[in-house]
Design a protein around this motif. Structure first.
Motif, PDB file in Angstrom:
ATOM      1  N   ARG A   1      66.545 -28.511 -26.640  1.00 49.56           N
ATOM      2  CA  ARG A   1      66.261 -28.643 -27.903  1.00 49.56           C
ATOM      3  C   ARG A   1      66.327 -29.348 -28.521  1.00 49.56           C
ATOM      4  O   ARG A   1      67.307 -30.500 -28.232  1.00 49.56           O
ATOM      5  CB  ARG A   1      66.445 -27.246 -28.926  1.00 49.56           C
ATOM      6  CG  ARG A   1      66.190 -25.679 -28.586  1.00 49.56           C
ATOM      7  CD  ARG A   1      66.917 -24.910 -29.333  1.00 49.56           C
ATOM      8  NE  ARG A   1      67.556 -24.786 -30.809  1.00 49.56           N
ATOM      9  CZ  ARG A   1      68.727 -25.492 -31.673  1.00 49.56           C
ATOM     10  NH1 ARG A   1      69.853 -25.669 -31.025  1.00 49.56           N
ATOM     11  NH2 ARG A   1      68.182 -25.687 -32.702  1.00 49.56           N
ATOM     12  N   TYR A   2      65.869 -30.483 -28.919  1.00 46.13           N
ATOM     13  CA  TYR A   2      66.063 -31.947 -29.458  1.00 46.13           C
ATOM     14  C   TYR A   2      65.749 -32.037 -30.426  1.00 46.13           C
ATOM     15  O   TYR A   2      64.736 -31.124 -31.032  1.00 46.13           O
ATOM     16  CB  TYR A   2      65.014 -32.665 -28.251  1.00 46.13           C
ATOM     17  CG  TYR A   2      65.146 -32.919 -26.947  1.00 46.13           C
ATOM     18  CD1 TYR A   2      66.562 -34.163 -26.739  1.00 46.13           C
ATOM     19  CD2 TYR A   2      64.786 -32.428 -25.782  1.00 46.13           C
ATOM     20  CE1 TYR A   2      67.054 -34.641 -25.335  1.00 46.13           C
ATOM     21  CE2 TYR A   2      66.081 -33.206 -24.499  1.00 46.13           C
ATOM     22  CZ  TYR A   2      66.310 -33.921 -24.015  1.00 46.13           C
ATOM     23  OH  TYR A   2      67.075 -34.307 -23.313  1.00 46.13           O
ATOM     24  N   ALA A   3      66.189 -33.205 -30.785  1.00 52.91           N
ATOM     25  CA  ALA A   3      65.755 -33.659 -32.174  1.00 52.91           C
ATOM     26  C   ALA A   3      65.702 -35.479 -31.683  1.00 52.91           C
ATOM     27  O   ALA A   3      66.657 -35.853 -31.174  1.00 52.91           O
ATOM     28  CB  ALA A   3      66.360 -33.462 -33.482  1.00 52.91           C
ATOM     29  N   VAL A   4      65.216 -36.246 -32.771  1.00 60.36           N
ATOM     30  CA  VAL A   4      65.015 -37.865 -33.006  1.00 60.36           C
ATOM     31  C   VAL A   4      65.643 -38.082 -34.626  1.00 60.36           C
ATOM     32  O   VAL A   4      65.372 -37.585 -35.032  1.00 60.36           O
ATOM     33  CB  VAL A   4      64.123 -38.458 -32.714  1.00 60.36           C
ATOM     34  CG1 VAL A   4      63.917 -40.048 -32.822  1.00 60.36           C
ATOM     35  CG2 VAL A   4      63.944 -37.485 -31.333  1.00 60.36           C
ATOM     36  N   VAL A   5      66.926 -39.043 -34.485  1.00 60.80           N
ATOM     37  CA  VAL A   5      67.581 -39.888 -35.149  1.00 60.80           C
ATOM     38  C   VAL A   5      66.782 -40.842 -35.539  1.00 60.80           C
ATOM     39  O   VAL A   5      66.773 -41.855 -34.126  1.00 60.80           O
ATOM     40  CB  VAL A   5      68.481 -39.261 -35.728  1.00 60.80           C
ATOM     41  CG1 VAL A   5      69.307 -39.987 -35.035  1.00 60.80           C
ATOM     42  CG2 VAL A   5      69.028 -39.632 -36.990  1.00 60.80           C
ATOM     43  N   LEU A  46      65.277 -37.973 -39.966  1.00 57.60           N
ATOM     44  CA  LEU A  46      65.922 -37.028 -39.188  1.00 57.60           C
ATOM     45  C   LEU A  46      64.982 -35.638 -39.066  1.00 57.60           C
ATOM     46  O   LEU A  46      64.142 -35.467 -39.734  1.00 57.60           O
ATOM     47  CB  LEU A  46      67.220 -36.192 -38.962  1.00 57.60           C
ATOM     48  CG  LEU A  46      67.318 -34.606 -38.408  1.00 57.60           C
ATOM     49  CD1 LEU A  46      68.064 -35.457 -37.043  1.00 57.60           C
ATOM     50  CD2 LEU A  46      68.568 -33.679 -38.867  1.00 57.60           C
ATOM     51  N   SER A  47      64.077 -35.662 -37.941  1.00 54.92           N
ATOM     52  CA  SER A  47      63.129 -35.128 -37.002  1.00 54.92           C
ATOM     53  C   SER A  47      62.969 -33.739 -37.506  1.00 54.92           C
ATOM     54  O   SER A  47      64.418 -32.768 -37.530  1.00 54.92           O
ATOM     55  CB  SER A  47      62.828 -35.079 -35.854  1.00 54.92           C
ATOM     56  OG  SER A  47      63.450 -34.777 -34.840  1.00 54.92           O
ATOM     57  N   GLY A  48      62.199 -32.586 -37.196  1.00 54.60           N
ATOM     58  CA  GLY A  48      62.764 -31.385 -36.959  1.00 54.60           C
ATOM     59  C   GLY A  48      62.918 -30.967 -35.394  1.00 54.60           C
ATOM     60  O   GLY A  48      63.469 -32.132 -34.589  1.00 54.60           O
ATOM     61  N   VAL A  49      62.790 -29.891 -34.940  1.00 57.44           N
ATOM     62  CA  VAL A  49      63.822 -29.162 -34.043  1.00 57.44           C
ATOM     63  C   VAL A  49      62.640 -29.565 -32.753  1.00 57.44           C
ATOM     64  O   VAL A  49      61.350 -28.232 -33.179  1.00 57.44           O
ATOM     65  CB  VAL A  49      64.609 -28.189 -33.728  1.00 57.44           C
ATOM     66  CG1 VAL A  49      64.512 -27.793 -32.710  1.00 57.44           C
ATOM     67  CG2 VAL A  49      65.074 -28.386 -34.559  1.00 57.44           C
ATOM     68  N   ALA A  77      59.032 -35.980 -31.915  1.00 61.40           N
ATOM     69  CA  ALA A  77      60.535 -35.606 -33.143  1.00 61.40           C
ATOM     70  C   ALA A  77      60.419 -36.745 -33.508  1.00 61.40           C
ATOM     71  O   ALA A  77      60.782 -37.584 -34.847  1.00 61.40           O
ATOM     72  CB  ALA A  77      61.461 -35.392 -32.307  1.00 61.40           C
ATOM     73  N   TYR A  78      59.864 -37.847 -32.258  1.00 63.83           N
ATOM     74  CA  TYR A  78      60.133 -39.613 -33.361  1.00 63.83           C
ATOM     75  C   TYR A  78      59.441 -40.193 -33.816  1.00 63.83           C
ATOM     76  O   TYR A  78      59.474 -40.523 -35.321  1.00 63.83           O
ATOM     77  CB  TYR A  78      60.188 -40.523 -31.763  1.00 63.83           C
ATOM     78  CG  TYR A  78      60.271 -41.636 -32.542  1.00 63.83           C
ATOM     79  CD1 TYR A  78      61.375 -42.532 -32.987  1.00 63.83           C
ATOM     80  CD2 TYR A  78      58.815 -42.437 -32.034  1.00 63.83           C
ATOM     81  CE1 TYR A  78      61.092 -43.988 -32.810  1.00 63.83           C
ATOM     82  CE2 TYR A  78      58.819 -44.151 -32.385  1.00 63.83           C
ATOM     83  CZ  TYR A  78      60.027 -45.065 -32.845  1.00 63.83           C
ATOM     84  OH  TYR A  78      59.707 -45.633 -33.428  1.00 63.83           O
ATOM     85  N   ARG A  79      58.483 -39.476 -34.276  1.00 62.63           N
ATOM     86  CA  ARG A  79      57.091 -40.047 -35.474  1.00 62.63           C
ATOM     87  C   ARG A  79      57.584 -38.803 -36.449  1.00 62.63           C
ATOM     88  O   ARG A  79      57.928 -39.693 -37.512  1.00 62.63           O
ATOM     89  CB  ARG A  79      55.868 -39.279 -34.901  1.00 62.63           C
ATOM     90  CG  ARG A  79      54.963 -39.761 -33.084  1.00 62.63           C
ATOM     91  CD  ARG A  79      53.592 -39.915 -33.721  1.00 62.63           C
ATOM     92  NE  ARG A  79      53.129 -38.542 -33.429  1.00 62.63           N
ATOM     93  CZ  ARG A  79      52.975 -37.907 -32.131  1.00 62.63           C
ATOM     94  NH1 ARG A  79      53.309 -38.570 -30.946  1.00 62.63           N
ATOM     95  NH2 ARG A  79      53.083 -36.681 -31.708  1.00 62.63           N
ATOM     96  N   GLN A  80      58.665 -38.192 -36.035  1.00 71.02           N
ATOM     97  CA  GLN A  80      58.346 -36.729 -37.359  1.00 71.02           C
ATOM     98  C   GLN A  80      59.705 -37.848 -37.754  1.00 71.02           C
ATOM     99  O   GLN A  80      60.101 -38.139 -39.418  1.00 71.02           O
ATOM    100  CB  GLN A  80      59.228 -35.533 -36.718  1.00 71.02           C
ATOM    101  CG  GLN A  80      58.072 -34.898 -36.738  1.00 71.02           C
ATOM    102  CD  GLN A  80      58.552 -33.381 -36.041  1.00 71.02           C
ATOM    103  OE1 GLN A  80      59.784 -33.551 -35.817  1.00 71.02           O
ATOM    104  NE2 GLN A  80      57.746 -33.080 -36.038  1.00 71.02           N
ATOM    105  N   ALA A  81      60.826 -38.597 -37.180  1.00 71.97           N
ATOM    106  CA  ALA A  81      61.887 -39.285 -37.530  1.00 71.97           C
ATOM    107  C   ALA A  81      61.348 -40.562 -38.110  1.00 71.97           C
ATOM    108  O   ALA A  81      62.061 -40.821 -39.494  1.00 71.97           O
ATOM    109  CB  ALA A  81      62.971 -39.534 -36.851  1.00 71.97           C
ATOM    110  N   THR A  82      60.997 -41.014 -37.674  1.00 71.68           N
ATOM    111  CA  THR A  82      59.865 -42.743 -38.767  1.00 71.68           C
ATOM    112  C   THR A  82      59.653 -41.929 -39.926  1.00 71.68           C
ATOM    113  O   THR A  82      59.641 -42.628 -41.025  1.00 71.68           O
ATOM    114  CB  THR A  82      58.743 -42.895 -37.536  1.00 71.68           C
ATOM    115  OG1 THR A  82      59.513 -43.272 -36.677  1.00 71.68           O
ATOM    116  CG2 THR A  82      58.886 -44.221 -38.115  1.00 71.68           C
ATOM    117  N   LEU A  83      58.364 -40.993 -39.522  1.00 73.07           N
ATOM    118  CA  LEU A  83      58.031 -40.367 -41.285  1.00 73.07           C
ATOM    119  C   LEU A  83      58.839 -40.150 -41.994  1.00 73.07           C
ATOM    120  O   LEU A  83      59.017 -40.371 -42.959  1.00 73.07           O
ATOM    121  CB  LEU A  83      56.906 -38.558 -40.863  1.00 73.07           C
ATOM    122  CG  LEU A  83      56.001 -38.842 -42.009  1.00 73.07           C
ATOM    123  CD1 LEU A  83      55.270 -39.919 -42.245  1.00 73.07           C
ATOM    124  CD2 LEU A  83      55.507 -37.650 -41.853  1.00 73.07           C
ATOM    125  N   ALA A  84      59.867 -39.225 -41.825  1.00 73.08           N
ATOM    126  CA  ALA A  84      61.547 -38.915 -42.447  1.00 73.08           C
ATOM    127  C   ALA A  84      61.864 -40.012 -43.618  1.00 73.08           C
ATOM    128  O   ALA A  84      62.818 -40.697 -43.928  1.00 73.08           O
ATOM    129  CB  ALA A  84      62.178 -38.143 -41.798  1.00 73.08           C
TER     130      ALA A  84
END
Length: 406
Positions: A199-203, A266-269, A279-286
């Motif tokens: 499981r990963y997330a990106v910040v 912070l992205s989702g999982v 996850a990187y795109r999600q973190a950038t969006l967040a």
């Protein structure tokens, strides 16, 4: 060195030069016995070690026969070609420099013993001359060792730059989706130091040049929370790849909230390194949902409506224009009160009673303010169908309105 000493040194060296291949055999055996680093399977190949021993012994003995290098009369670079080549190769083979230099000291002793054996064979008994030869041998070994170290460090710096470039290229691939190729994913995982699966997330964190030292702090705190992480700076953004393992995303968020004093997302999982680009795109969006001037970590799962708005700024602007634009023309003091009431009213699902409780005022005050909003905007707030649109418009206003409209 006296003329006699020079003559003796040249005579001994000329004879020892004929024995170089045998001396190389002895030196290789001695290195394996006394320098354990060379016995590792991933160490220097046997053929490479023998050739290096042969070439460097040759150069040392040639220097004994010639004039020793020194500040007044340095030897030509040709004398150091073997030393330079050895230093460069050992750096590339990741052999520790201390082990390399230890082998040169062993080689110096073997050359000196060979010269002494030759002196005995020739009946040389001039002790002063032999002491001069000994001094010359160790001066040569010191000089050659210095040349080895210089070549080693130069090669090490080149390799470090190449490693950094390779690591940066692998990071770019991971963040751009190349890790969907299993071979690339395994190489990236090995070099970056993270697992392929799990499981990963990106910040993503906004950083200034002076903030780069914060990576070590982030890693320590995440490790204490049983979360492994790897970090890369991209322009003015610090990207963290968080291998969550069995830890909850909220655990990572709590650590980041405490340790980060900058806008961050912070992205989702996601599952596996192959989806790190998602996850990187999600973190950038967040990150883009953090209002201007605020230092906070925005978690995508808590900012989904805002994420939708920043994904389509034209539609967000249209929502603000349709629902709220007239309110930004009234005096600031009244505007702040009306917007606060409107936000509370939306949060209370249109309940006047609940809005009054949350706003700590009488329900008639709420009704008066809602009526004033109706007068200004022209929107009838008694129906429920528009709650989604209005809620999004209020979020968009917080995201996109310049500071003077706050």
């Amino acid at each position: 060195m006296s003329d006699t000493g020079t003559s003796i040194a040249q005579s001994l060296a000329a004879s020892v030069l004929l024995r170089v291949p045998a001396l190389a055999d002895v030196l290789v055996r001695t290195i394996y016995e006394q320098n354990p680093g060379y016995r590792l399977p991933t160490s220097v190949p046997a053929e490479d070690l023998w050739q290096s021993c042969h070439d460097n012994i040759t150069r040392v003995v040639q220097l004994v026969a010639d004039r020793a290098p020194g500040p007044e009369q340095p030897a030509g670079d040709a004398y150091f070609d073997a030393a330079h080549a050895t230093g460069q190769r050992r750096a590339g083979q990741r052999m520790p420099l201390d082990d390399v230099l230890r082998s040169f000291r062993i080689g110096g002793r073997i050359v000196w013993e060979a010269l002494i054996d030759q002196a005995r064979g020739q009946g040389v008994d001039d002790m002063d001359a032999l002491l001069d030869v000994a001094s010359k041998v160790w001066e040569i070994i010191d000089t050659i060792s210095s040349e080895v170290a210089v070549a080693y460090h130069h090669a090490e710096r080149r390799l470090l730059r190449a490693d950094e470039q390779r690591r940066a290229a692998l990071w770019e691939g991971v963040l751009n989706g190349t890790a969907k190729d299993p071979a690339f994913a395994h190489e990236a995982a090995r070099i970056i130091g993270v697992p392929v699966d799990g499981r990963y997330a990106v910040v993503t964190v906004d950083v200034r040049a002076e903030d780069h030292g914060s990576v070590a702090l982030l890693q320590r705190r995440l490790t204490a929370a049983r979360i492994d992480s790897a970090w890369q700076v991209r322009a003015h953004t610090l990207v963290g790849l968080l291998a969550l393992g069995d830890s909850a995303l909220d655990t990572a968020l709590a650590v980041l909230d405490e340790a980060v004093d900058a806008p961050a997302g912070l992205s989702g999982v996601v599952v596996g390194l192959s989806d790190a680009d998602v996850a990187y795109r999600q973190a950038t969006l967040a990150r883009r949902t953090v209002p201007t001037g605020r230092n906070e970590v925005a978690s995508l799962k808590e900012r989904l409506p805002e994420a939708l708005l920043v994904s389509s700024p034209e539609l967000a602007a249209q929502l603000v224009q349709v629902w709220l634009a007239p309110l930004f023309k009234v005096p600031a003091a009244e505007r702040h009160v009306l917007l606060a009431t409107l936000e509370t009213w939306v949060a209370a699902a249109g309940s006047v009673r609940r809005t009054a409780e949350l706003a700590h005022c009488h329900r008639n005050t709420v009704l008066n303010r809602l009526h004033r909003i109706h007068q200004i905007t022209g929107h009838d707030l008694t129906g429920a169908a528009f709650h989604v649109d209005l809620a999004l418009a209020l979020r968009a206003a917080r995201l996109f309105m310049p500071p003077e409209h706050d």
